[in-house]
Design a protein around this motif. Sequence first.
Motif, PDB file in Angstrom:
ATOM      1  N   ALA A 148      -5.361   1.494   6.621  1.00  0.00           N
ATOM      2  CA  ALA A 148      -4.224   2.418   6.449  1.00  0.00           C
ATOM      3  C   ALA A 148      -4.692   3.861   6.589  1.00  0.00           C
ATOM      4  CB  ALA A 148      -3.559   2.191   5.084  1.00  0.00           C
ATOM      5  N   ALA A 149      -5.813   4.181   5.965  1.00  0.00           N
ATOM      6  CA  ALA A 149      -6.356   5.541   6.052  1.00  0.00           C
ATOM      7  C   ALA A 149      -6.791   5.856   7.480  1.00  0.00           C
ATOM      8  CB  ALA A 149      -7.537   5.704   5.090  1.00  0.00           C
ATOM      9  N   GLU A 206      -3.816   6.669   9.795  1.00  0.00           N
ATOM     10  CA  GLU A 206      -3.275   8.004   9.560  1.00  0.00           C
ATOM     11  C   GLU A 206      -4.227   9.076  10.080  1.00  0.00           C
ATOM     12  OE1 GLU A 206      -1.483  10.968   6.164  1.00  0.00           O
ATOM     13  OE2 GLU A 206      -1.580   8.823   5.737  1.00  0.00           O
ATOM     14  N   MET A 224      -6.742  -1.119   2.842  1.00  0.00           N
ATOM     15  CA  MET A 224      -6.610   0.307   2.510  1.00  0.00           C
ATOM     16  C   MET A 224      -7.393   1.188   3.475  1.00  0.00           C
ATOM     17  SD  MET A 224      -6.074   0.662  -1.578  1.00  0.00           S
ATOM     18  CE  MET A 224      -7.399  -0.340  -2.181  1.00  0.00           C
ATOM     19  N   ILE A 278       0.864  -1.179   0.000  1.00  0.00           N
ATOM     20  CA  ILE A 278       0.000   0.000   0.000  1.00  0.00           C
ATOM     21  C   ILE A 278       0.898   1.226   0.000  1.00  0.00           C
ATOM     22  CG2 ILE A 278      -1.858   1.230   1.187  1.00  0.00           C
ATOM     23  CD1 ILE A 278      -2.615  -1.638   0.251  1.00  0.00           C
ATOM     24  N   GLU A 279       0.609   2.131  -0.911  1.00  0.00           N
ATOM     25  CA  GLU A 279       1.422   3.341  -1.068  1.00  0.00           C
ATOM     26  C   GLU A 279       0.494   4.556  -1.026  1.00  0.00           C
ATOM     27  OE1 GLU A 279       3.399   4.949  -5.027  1.00  0.00           O
ATOM     28  OE2 GLU A 279       4.504   3.206  -4.251  1.00  0.00           O
ATOM     29  N   LYS A 280       0.916   5.580  -0.316  1.00  0.00           N
ATOM     30  CA  LYS A 280       0.123   6.807  -0.262  1.00  0.00           C
ATOM     31  C   LYS A 280       0.231   7.527  -1.604  1.00  0.00           C
ATOM     32  CE  LYS A 280      -0.918  10.620   2.702  1.00  0.00           C
ATOM     33  NZ  LYS A 280      -0.455  11.473   3.746  1.00  0.00           N
ATOM     34  N   LEU A 297      -7.011  12.038   1.413  1.00  0.00           N
ATOM     35  CA  LEU A 297      -5.860  11.157   1.258  1.00  0.00           C
ATOM     36  C   LEU A 297      -6.174  10.127   0.193  1.00  0.00           C
ATOM     37  CD1 LEU A 297      -5.434  10.244   5.035  1.00  0.00           C
ATOM     38  CD2 LEU A 297      -4.244  12.062   3.820  1.00  0.00           C
ATOM     39  N   TYR A 306      -4.719   6.376  -1.640  1.00  0.00           N
ATOM     40  CA  TYR A 306      -3.843   5.218  -1.483  1.00  0.00           C
ATOM     41  C   TYR A 306      -3.927   4.372  -2.747  1.00  0.00           C
ATOM     42  CZ  TYR A 306      -3.702   6.432   3.428  1.00  0.00           C
ATOM     43  OH  TYR A 306      -3.513   7.115   4.598  1.00  0.00           O
ATOM     44  N   LYS A 307      -2.799   3.726  -3.052  1.00  0.00           N
ATOM     45  CA  LYS A 307      -2.728   2.799  -4.178  1.00  0.00           C
ATOM     46  C   LYS A 307      -2.245   1.461  -3.634  1.00  0.00           C
ATOM     47  CE  LYS A 307       0.286   5.485  -5.935  1.00  0.00           C
ATOM     48  NZ  LYS A 307       1.351   6.071  -6.743  1.00  0.00           N
TER      49      LYS A 307
END
Length: 171
Positions: free
Chosen positions: A117-118, A121, A114, A5-7, A51, A53-54
């Motif tokens: 992850a969000a 943050e 995902m 997972i990448e921002k 935000l 994410y990929k």
Amino acid sequence: MEFLIEKAVTGDHDILAGVIREVWLQMERKEWFVADDSKAICQVLKEGRGLGYKAFEKESKALAGVFIAVLPGKGKENLGRDIGLADEELEKVAHMETIAILPQYRGNGLQHTMMQAAEEELKSRGYKYFMCTIHPENIYSEKNAVKQGYEVVLTKEKYGGYVRDILLKRR
């Protein structure tokens, strides 16, 4: 399959929009999903109102899905208004806005990964209300959100006449 997972950064808006559009085009029930375009996504990322994410498949590095969380502030579109949150709480609301997973990568928990992850943050930034809308017949997305602690708090018309369940998770 394993995923990274990448921002997303502002320049990724076309990539995010491309995956969202591709998924939307393949949907049988298009009314289940209101797809943002590249311009809207760019504005959200550029103005710091959200935000992105990929998700990439670890081995092939192929793009598997995208996710966007929106920070509505005290705007009229804030879902917190729909459920009667006090004005001072509206700044603590984040919308889990758009998730699009390419068909060949579904069933691997990417929506969950995902969103988590969000949420992590956003929690670190002081957000405490995580909200989303889901078409009432989209049992797949709704089940996934409920498993993550979201609950349906209201059903109403949103986005120009589309009926949606509004879900809430408090941290």
